[in-house]
Design an enzyme around this catalytic site. Structure first.
Site, PDB file in Angstrom:
ATOM      1  N   ARG A 207       0.849  -1.186   0.000  1.00 56.58           N
ATOM      2  CA  ARG A 207       0.000   0.000   0.000  1.00 56.58           C
ATOM      3  C   ARG A 207       0.884   1.235   0.000  1.00 56.58           C
ATOM      4  NH1 ARG A 207      -3.624  -2.461  -1.334  1.00 56.58           N
ATOM      5  NH2 ARG A 207      -5.794  -2.571  -0.650  1.00 56.58           N
ATOM      6  N   GLU A 232      -2.925   7.439  -5.082  1.00 58.61           N
ATOM      7  CA  GLU A 232      -3.340   6.863  -6.369  1.00 58.61           C
ATOM      8  C   GLU A 232      -4.657   7.496  -6.827  1.00 58.61           C
ATOM      9  OE1 GLU A 232      -3.587   2.629  -6.052  1.00 58.61           O
ATOM     10  OE2 GLU A 232      -1.521   2.414  -5.451  1.00 58.61           O
ATOM     11  N   HIS A 249      -0.592  -0.495  -9.513  1.00 60.04           N
ATOM     12  CA  HIS A 249      -1.290  -1.258  -8.483  1.00 60.04           C
ATOM     13  C   HIS A 249      -1.937  -2.501  -9.086  1.00 60.04           C
ATOM     14  CE1 HIS A 249      -3.549  -0.925  -4.424  1.00 60.04           C
ATOM     15  NE2 HIS A 249      -3.453  -2.186  -4.804  1.00 60.04           N
TER      16      HIS A 249
HETATM   17  N1  LIG Z   1      -0.472  -4.666  -4.901  1.00 62.24           N
HETATM   18  C1  LIG Z   1      -1.518  -5.465  -4.862  1.00 62.24           C
HETATM   19  O1  LIG Z   1      -2.184  -5.721  -5.875  1.00 62.24           O
HETATM   20  C2  LIG Z   1      -1.893  -6.151  -3.560  1.00 62.24           C
HETATM   21  C3  LIG Z   1      -2.500  -7.409  -3.588  1.00 62.24           C
HETATM   22  C4  LIG Z   1      -2.803  -8.037  -2.373  1.00 62.24           C
HETATM   23  C5  LIG Z   1      -2.560  -7.389  -1.172  1.00 62.24           C
HETATM   24  N2  LIG Z   1      -2.025  -6.129  -1.186  1.00 62.24           N
HETATM   25  C6  LIG Z   1      -1.757  -5.433   0.061  1.00 62.24           C
HETATM   26  O2  LIG Z   1      -0.796  -6.214   0.783  1.00 62.24           O
HETATM   27  C7  LIG Z   1      -1.227  -6.380   2.128  1.00 62.24           C
HETATM   28  C8  LIG Z   1      -0.800  -7.748   2.619  1.00 62.24           C
HETATM   29  O3  LIG Z   1      -1.529  -8.724   1.913  1.00 62.24           O
HETATM   30  P1  LIG Z   1      -1.727 -10.165   2.557  1.00 62.24           P
HETATM   31  O4  LIG Z   1      -2.762 -10.852   1.748  1.00 62.24           O
HETATM   32  O5  LIG Z   1      -0.397 -10.809   2.765  1.00 62.24           O
HETATM   33  O6  LIG Z   1      -2.333  -9.780   3.989  1.00 62.24           O
HETATM   34  P2  LIG Z   1      -2.236 -10.606   5.338  1.00 62.24           P
HETATM   35  O7  LIG Z   1      -3.168  -9.935   6.285  1.00 62.24           O
HETATM   36  O8  LIG Z   1      -2.376 -12.066   5.057  1.00 62.24           O
HETATM   37  O9  LIG Z   1      -0.717 -10.394   5.825  1.00 62.24           O
HETATM   38  C9  LIG Z   1      -0.278  -9.173   6.355  1.00 62.24           C
HETATM   39  C10 LIG Z   1       0.796  -9.502   7.385  1.00 62.24           C
HETATM   40  O10 LIG Z   1       1.363  -8.268   7.849  1.00 62.24           O
HETATM   41  C11 LIG Z   1       1.634  -8.417   9.225  1.00 62.24           C
HETATM   42  N3  LIG Z   1       1.798  -7.112   9.838  1.00 62.24           N
HETATM   43  C12 LIG Z   1       0.834  -6.262  10.278  1.00 62.24           C
HETATM   44  N4  LIG Z   1       1.402  -5.149  10.807  1.00 62.24           N
HETATM   45  C13 LIG Z   1       2.749  -5.299  10.668  1.00 62.24           C
HETATM   46  C14 LIG Z   1       3.876  -4.498  11.001  1.00 62.24           C
HETATM   47  N5  LIG Z   1       3.736  -3.320  11.589  1.00 62.24           N
HETATM   48  N6  LIG Z   1       5.122  -4.961  10.689  1.00 62.24           N
HETATM   49  C15 LIG Z   1       5.286  -6.159  10.078  1.00 62.24           C
HETATM   50  N7  LIG Z   1       4.250  -6.995   9.762  1.00 62.24           N
HETATM   51  C16 LIG Z   1       3.009  -6.538  10.053  1.00 62.24           C
HETATM   52  C17 LIG Z   1       0.445  -9.210   9.754  1.00 62.24           C
HETATM   53  O11 LIG Z   1       0.760  -9.829  10.986  1.00 62.24           O
HETATM   54  C18 LIG Z   1       0.247 -10.220   8.620  1.00 62.24           C
HETATM   55  O12 LIG Z   1       0.973 -11.415   8.847  1.00 62.24           O
HETATM   56  C19 LIG Z   1      -2.747  -6.216   2.081  1.00 62.24           C
HETATM   57  O13 LIG Z   1      -3.247  -5.684   3.299  1.00 62.24           O
HETATM   58  C20 LIG Z   1      -2.969  -5.251   0.936  1.00 62.24           C
HETATM   59  O14 LIG Z   1      -3.005  -3.924   1.443  1.00 62.24           O
HETATM   60  C21 LIG Z   1      -1.679  -5.496  -2.337  1.00 62.24           C
HETATM   61  O1  LIG Z   2      -6.182  -5.054  -1.635  1.00 59.10           O
HETATM   62  C1  LIG Z   2      -5.869  -5.803  -2.544  1.00 59.10           C
HETATM   63  O2  LIG Z   2      -6.232  -7.006  -2.614  1.00 59.10           O
HETATM   64  C2  LIG Z   2      -5.075  -5.285  -3.698  1.00 59.10           C
HETATM   65  O3  LIG Z   2      -4.512  -4.046  -3.413  1.00 59.10           O
HETATM   66  C3  LIG Z   2      -5.863  -5.256  -4.984  1.00 59.10           C
HETATM   67  O4  LIG Z   2      -4.965  -5.058  -6.062  1.00 59.10           O
HETATM   68  C4  LIG Z   2      -6.881  -4.155  -5.008  1.00 59.10           C
HETATM   69  O5  LIG Z   2      -7.524  -4.265  -6.268  1.00 59.10           O
HETATM   70  P1  LIG Z   2      -8.405  -3.047  -6.852  1.00 59.10           P
HETATM   71  O6  LIG Z   2      -9.500  -2.827  -5.875  1.00 59.10           O
HETATM   72  O7  LIG Z   2      -7.488  -1.887  -6.868  1.00 59.10           O
HETATM   73  O8  LIG Z   2      -8.846  -3.501  -8.179  1.00 59.10           O
END
Ligand SMILES: NC(=O)c1ccc[n+]([C@@H]2O[C@H](COP(=O)([O-])OP(=O)(O)OC[C@H]3O[C@@H](n4cnc5c(N)ncnc54)[C@H](O)[C@@H]3O)[C@@H](O)[C@H]2O)c1
Ligand SMILES: O=C(O)[C@H](O)[C@H](O)COP(=O)(O)O
Length: 350
Positions: A207, A232, A249
């Protein structure tokens, strides 16, 4: 029944029309007035789901077909007895594949061996675990930082954030949080950016706001891989120009991930209204296997999907949102028969 669905929700008609009338809007345009005669709301991350959106509506179920939760006021939904489900992990493998693709390209272009590098993973949940598994299969040394997990599971296998930031490659996979015991806003900021050196490769596919961009744009690193940005779609042009890869993203935007996000919410909605599932939904993605003859990791992954193309498109920043809303079809590695033995999914993880 009437459902309001973000028009970026994959397969919204095929998957949700059995529940009733489906109306759609772009996620950012869904507002309270558009919901007044709706019963269910299905979103992605672009809709802020809170009191301002829902007060005075009859919405009884909210489904978020993505992993992130920072667009959802969960306490408001709970206090107002609005059922909520999200698609935790739906796109985790897609993000892990995105990061490995970036590393393979960096290793090729900067002439280093991944097996000689360390990878600091900050946030070791659905994405971080899969990335750790894949990186280790490629011989990398991983440094895992996740204080919430460490608190619950013990210190074994985890390192401090300072230690993780000392890795050759540092990648963030935490949620964006501003409160609680381990807030992640500016997790990499004025307090620790000094640990990032000109030899560090820095990745944000989690994020915008987890890394302080005002500092980041002033720091010389070996390379920046940026998929998630502050403000964004009006992203930081200085950072965008600095990036080895700047992408809009889309790390989690494989077809598999988008389908899984919709399917997970479909299952929850069936449970909520006590309706049996339509078994055909599960087979909507039945892509026949494609053969990739390339012999190296870098060439194999670029044949599967060229993220460089995504980077080139958003050199014109104004294309950011439109490109992601019309993102090319990208399939995950398991759809391909490859000469190079790719890190496969660890079935124990799922
Ligand atoms: N770029 C994309 O398209 C995309 C896709 C999926 C997820 N994401 C983002 O990535 C994040 C993580 O995804 P996920 O599915 O692994 O989530 P998740 O909740 O499975 O894992 C997040 C991890 O972060 C840890 N965490 C929380 N606070 C922390 C801190 N201060 N320091 C270190 N670790 C910490 C949690 O304990 C957890 O294990 C989501 O919350 C989302 O915002 C982005
Ligand atoms: O939160 C997530 O799973 C990811 O950031 C995901 O890429 C968000 O997708 P969007 O809503 O931007 O299509």
């Amino acid at each position: 029944m009437k459902l309001m669905i973000d028009d970026a929700v994959w397969g919204f008609n095929k998957i949700f029309s059995e529940f009733g009338e489906v109306v759609t809007l772009p996620g950012r345009e869904i507002n309270r007035e558009s919901l007044l005669d709706c019963d269910m709301l299905i979103v992605r991350s672009r809709t802020q789901v809170n009191q301002e959106l829902l007060e005075g509506t009859k919405i009884s179920f909210v489904g978020s077909t993505v992993a992130g939760l920072d667009h959802i006021d969960e306490s408001y939904l709970y206090k107002n007895n609005i059922a909520f489900s999200s698609a935790q992990g739906c796109n985790a493998n897609a993000v892990a594949e995105y990061v490995i693709s970036a590393l393979a390209n960096l290793a090729h272009d900067y002439c280093f061996k991944l097996a000689e590098k360390s990878l600091g993973i900050i946030g070791v949940g659905n994405v971080g675990r899969r990335l750790d598994f894949k990186a280790k299969q490629l011989g990398m040394t991983t440094l895992l930082n996740d204080p919430p997990r460490e608190e619950k599971e013990g210190a074994d296998g985890f390192v401090s954030i300072e230690n993780a930031l000392s890795a050759d490659i540092v990648t963030f996979h935490t949620p964006l949080t501003n409160n609680g015991p381990y807030p992640t806003h500016n997790l990499l900021g004025s307090q620790n950016f000094n640990l990032i050196t000109q030899d560090t490769i820095l990745i944000n596919a989690a994020r915008g706001g987890i890394i302080d961009e005002a500092i980041w744009e002033t720091i010389n690193t070996k390379a920046n891989i940026i998929d998630c940005w502050e403000n964004e779609p009006n992203i930081n042009p200085t950072l965008q120009k600095s990036a080895y890869w700047s992408t809009p993203h889309i790390a989690g935007h494989s077809i598999d991930a988008k389908f899984m996000g919709s399917f997970m919410i479909y299952k929850e909605l069936c449970k909520f209204i006590q309706k049996p599932m339509n078994s055909e939904i599960e087979t909507l993605i039945n892509r026949e296997s494609m053969v990739i003859e390339e012999k190296t990791l870098h060439a194999t992954l670029n044949s599967i999907y060229s993220f460089k193309d995504d980077d080139e498109v958003i050199s014109d920043i104004s294309k950011f949102e439109d490109y992601r809303r019309n993102y090319p079809e990208r399939f995950e590695w398991h759809h391909f028969k490859t000469q190079f033995d790719l890190p496969r999914k660890n079935i124990n993880q799922y």
